[in-house]
Scaffold this motif. Sequence first.
Motif, PDB file in Angstrom:
ATOM      1  N   ARG A   1      39.993  36.558  33.042  1.00  0.00           N
ATOM      2  CA  ARG A   1      40.747  37.503  34.611  1.00  0.00           C
ATOM      3  C   ARG A   1      39.425  37.578  34.597  1.00  0.00           C
ATOM      4  O   ARG A   1      38.867  38.712  35.013  1.00  0.00           O
ATOM      5  CB  ARG A   1      40.974  38.748  33.183  1.00  0.00           C
ATOM      6  CG  ARG A   1      42.278  38.616  32.389  1.00  0.00           C
ATOM      7  CD  ARG A   1      42.438  39.694  31.152  1.00  0.00           C
ATOM      8  NE  ARG A   1      41.805  40.746  31.425  1.00  0.00           N
ATOM      9  CZ  ARG A   1      42.772  41.678  32.144  1.00  0.00           C
ATOM     10  NH1 ARG A   1      43.894  41.423  31.895  1.00  0.00           N
ATOM     11  NH2 ARG A   1      42.475  42.987  32.066  1.00  0.00           N
TER      12      ARG A   1
ATOM     13  N   ASP B   1      43.351  35.537  39.741  1.00  0.00           N
ATOM     14  CA  ASP B   1      42.339  34.791  39.270  1.00  0.00           C
ATOM     15  C   ASP B   1      42.667  33.443  38.933  1.00  0.00           C
ATOM     16  O   ASP B   1      42.080  32.574  38.394  1.00  0.00           O
ATOM     17  CB  ASP B   1      42.959  35.930  37.785  1.00  0.00           C
ATOM     18  CG  ASP B   1      42.617  37.003  37.640  1.00  0.00           C
ATOM     19  OD1 ASP B   1      41.040  37.150  37.677  1.00  0.00           O
ATOM     20  OD2 ASP B   1      43.054  38.511  36.670  1.00  0.00           O
TER      21      ASP B   1
ATOM     22  N   HIS C   1      38.074  35.768  41.680  1.00  0.00           N
ATOM     23  CA  HIS C   1      37.496  35.218  40.418  1.00  0.00           C
ATOM     24  C   HIS C   1      36.572  33.910  40.380  1.00  0.00           C
ATOM     25  O   HIS C   1      35.429  33.610  41.582  1.00  0.00           O
ATOM     26  CB  HIS C   1      39.338  33.928  39.759  1.00  0.00           C
ATOM     27  CG  HIS C   1      39.519  32.617  41.154  1.00  0.00           C
ATOM     28  ND1 HIS C   1      38.467  32.202  40.227  1.00  0.00           N
ATOM     29  CD2 HIS C   1      39.963  33.156  42.375  1.00  0.00           C
ATOM     30  CE1 HIS C   1      39.592  31.048  41.508  1.00  0.00           C
ATOM     31  NE2 HIS C   1      39.488  31.793  42.143  1.00  0.00           N
TER      32      HIS C   1
END
Length: 298
Positions: A30, A59, A18
């Motif tokens: 996301r 995430d 992420h």
Amino acid sequence: MHHLLSPSVDIRLVVASHLRAGDPFDPSGRSAQNAALVAHDVFARMGLTAAETIVTGSDEPLSDRRTARPASAVDAIIAEAMRDDVSTPLFYLAGGGLTDIASAWLIEPRIAERLTLVWIGGAEHDGLAAPPPGAMPVEYNLLIDPVAGQVVFGDSDIPLWQIPRDVYRQCLVSDAELRIRVAAAGPLGRYLYEEVASVFRMVATYLGGAAETYALGDSPLVLLTVLQSLFEPDPSSSRHVVRPTPALGDDGAYLDVPGARPMRVYTWVDTRLMFEDLYLKLAEFERWRASSGEAAAS
């Protein structure tokens, strides 16, 4: 792509990780899932089947230094590190944040005995380099998950090779170089060039005009693992110093830890070897792709 074109390494996992919340490159929340989609797309463009190779990380960053973020990537990292049926060195190559490797260590600390972490990130070290003009207060990759950085540096015993900001900024290529050596190398090269060109366009308004260079700052991950010396294997054409591993403050600053484990801090990387290898492998791949297409057509 460069790693996948390198025959001397066995790519066991591609970890989709992420970005920080609100990152302009992907503010969706996301970003790890979107990164996995990009990785699958690159595999497809190269004619490769991803199978179980691409795994998705968390995430979200770590909430504290004791609690892992569960993710399929974390489970896969642990499983690969704990294998007993291989004896080749295992490297975990991090071109972004450290959430997933930190989580893996929090769940199974024994992975530290079985891998080496090569990380692109962190600020300059005193006595080795000075920050660039207008530097971010916390270096970009560390800012993705500062708590994970604190776990890896200060809590874990993971062997660490660091390529800090001053060194990954050495990896400059010119737009002309990319146009001639990358964009002209078939559909894959054109795709790669357009991805970089989109960044040029995105930041042009903030820079007050077009720029002619781009730092391919993650490429040392290939240099330091794929392009090691044949005899006494090591990244012998690049330079590093060995220092006690510091802890990290909340502001990203390095804090001395007496008796800490040693780490490598790279001070200079062999960009000639790194980029020539990239360009030649890309050109070689395009020749193979074109000849395979002709053979299939005939």
